[in-house]
Scaffold this active site. Structure first.
Site, PDB file in Angstrom:
ATOM      1  N   LEU A 107      37.050  28.611  74.444  1.00 36.23           N
ATOM      2  CA  LEU A 107      37.347  29.445  73.275  1.00 36.23           C
ATOM      3  C   LEU A 107      36.765  28.732  72.064  1.00 36.23           C
ATOM      4  CD1 LEU A 107      41.091  30.437  73.919  1.00 36.23           C
ATOM      5  CD2 LEU A 107      39.075  31.890  74.221  1.00 36.23           C
ATOM      6  N   ASP A 108      36.181  29.498  71.130  1.00 34.27           N
ATOM      7  CA  ASP A 108      35.596  28.833  69.966  1.00 34.27           C
ATOM      8  C   ASP A 108      36.680  28.292  69.047  1.00 34.27           C
ATOM      9  OD1 ASP A 108      36.240  30.717  67.769  1.00 34.27           O
ATOM     10  OD2 ASP A 108      34.828  32.067  68.732  1.00 34.27           O
ATOM     11  N   ILE A 109      36.287  27.487  68.092  1.00 34.56           N
ATOM     12  CA  ILE A 109      37.236  26.751  67.256  1.00 34.56           C
ATOM     13  C   ILE A 109      38.199  27.663  66.495  1.00 34.56           C
ATOM     14  CG2 ILE A 109      35.624  26.626  65.301  1.00 34.56           C
ATOM     15  CD1 ILE A 109      36.763  23.813  64.717  1.00 34.56           C
TER      16      ILE A 109
END
Length: 277
Positions: A107-109
């Site tokens: 999952l991206d930041i």
């Protein structure tokens, strides 16, 4: 019985097949005193050395597999280490006496929600492989007016820079004013794909959370930064989704489960009081 080196080391929990292939190509893996080759067939009785460390394949392959549900927080990096010193999702996981946690997807930041971790490399590989078409579900808060035309486009598919993408389903999930929530599903895990699909319609995702991966849902009781160990019944169901059979002979006894539960209480919402890993 022999298996390809990438598969057997991954199944033993040493890393993903891609990671292991990179290590083999870099000459970091030895089999019976000789540098390993990609695709080489080996068995658990072979002497395998990774970066000078003898691997105990037999013990690992016969150990109880584990799966963790983790609620990723916004601002965490889906990586083991970050050169900028930012917090990572691995900071909050319980330590293992042997082996390591393998992350299932990323999952991206700026995305929070459900992440799965396992000690079974083959399970991780299948859960991420496109051929198994594991469905992901996200809750997206959208800034802007979403029209029927937008939804129709997103269901039919739009061209992105790395190929065509589309949602399986788009459902309105509430909200008032300029921000409204939608639940969307898709069978891919390409980088920032959910955000990029909405942005292709000139809409902005102001909040994004993954709420389901395959048949595993994010529980309301699982707080951000906390983890939960999956029970045997749920693991059996998860394995079946990727045509695998869970070997239940080596699971911990009830007393050992209690000990593991006590150990996990040493973590506040999943974060260890100790810096040791």
């Amino acid at each position: 019985m022999t298996e390809r080196i990438q598969k057997i080391l991954s199944r033993a929990g040493y890393g993903s097949r891609r990671e292991i292939e990179r290590w083999v190509k870099a000459g970091e893996v030895m089999v019976n005193g000789v540098k390993a080759e990609v695709g080489q067939a080996i068995s658990e009785t072979d002497k395998v050395v990774l970066r000078g460390q003898i691997l105990k394949l037999s013990n690992k392959l016969n150990a109880k597999p584990q799966v963790l549900l983790y609620h990723k927080k916004n601002g965490e990096i889906s990586s083991r280490k970050d050169p900028e010193g930012r917090p990572t999702v691995f900071d909050n996981l319980p330590p293992l006496s042997s082996g390591r946690w393998i992350q299932v997807g990323r999952l991206d930041i700026n995305t929070d929600g459900l992440l799965l971790f396992t000690t079974d490399g083959e399970l991780a590989n299948r859960l991420m492989h496109p051929s198994y078409e594991i469905e992901r579900e996200y809750a997206a808060r959208i800034l802007g007016e979403v029209t029927d035309e937008h939804i129709d486009n997103l269901l039919k598919g739009v061209e992105l820079e790395d190929g065509k993408g589309k949602f399986n389903t788009v459902k309105f999930a509430g909200g008032e004013g300029v921000n409204k929530w939608y639940h969307v599903t898709l069978n891919e895990g390409r980088n920032r794909e959910v955000r990029r699909l909405w942005e292709s319609q000139d809409l902005v995702v102001s909040r994004l959370r993954r709420i389901r991966y395959g048949n595993v849902e994010l529980h309301r009781s699982l707080r951000p930064g906390a983890f939960e160990e999956m029970d045997v019944k749920s693991m059996r169901s998860l394995y079946e989704t990727v045509n695998m059979e869970l070997d239940e002979e080596n699971f911990l006894s009830k007393s050992e489960y209690k000990s593991r539960a006590d150990r996990n209480k040493a973590f506040k919402y999943g974060k260890s009081k100790s810096k040791k890993r």
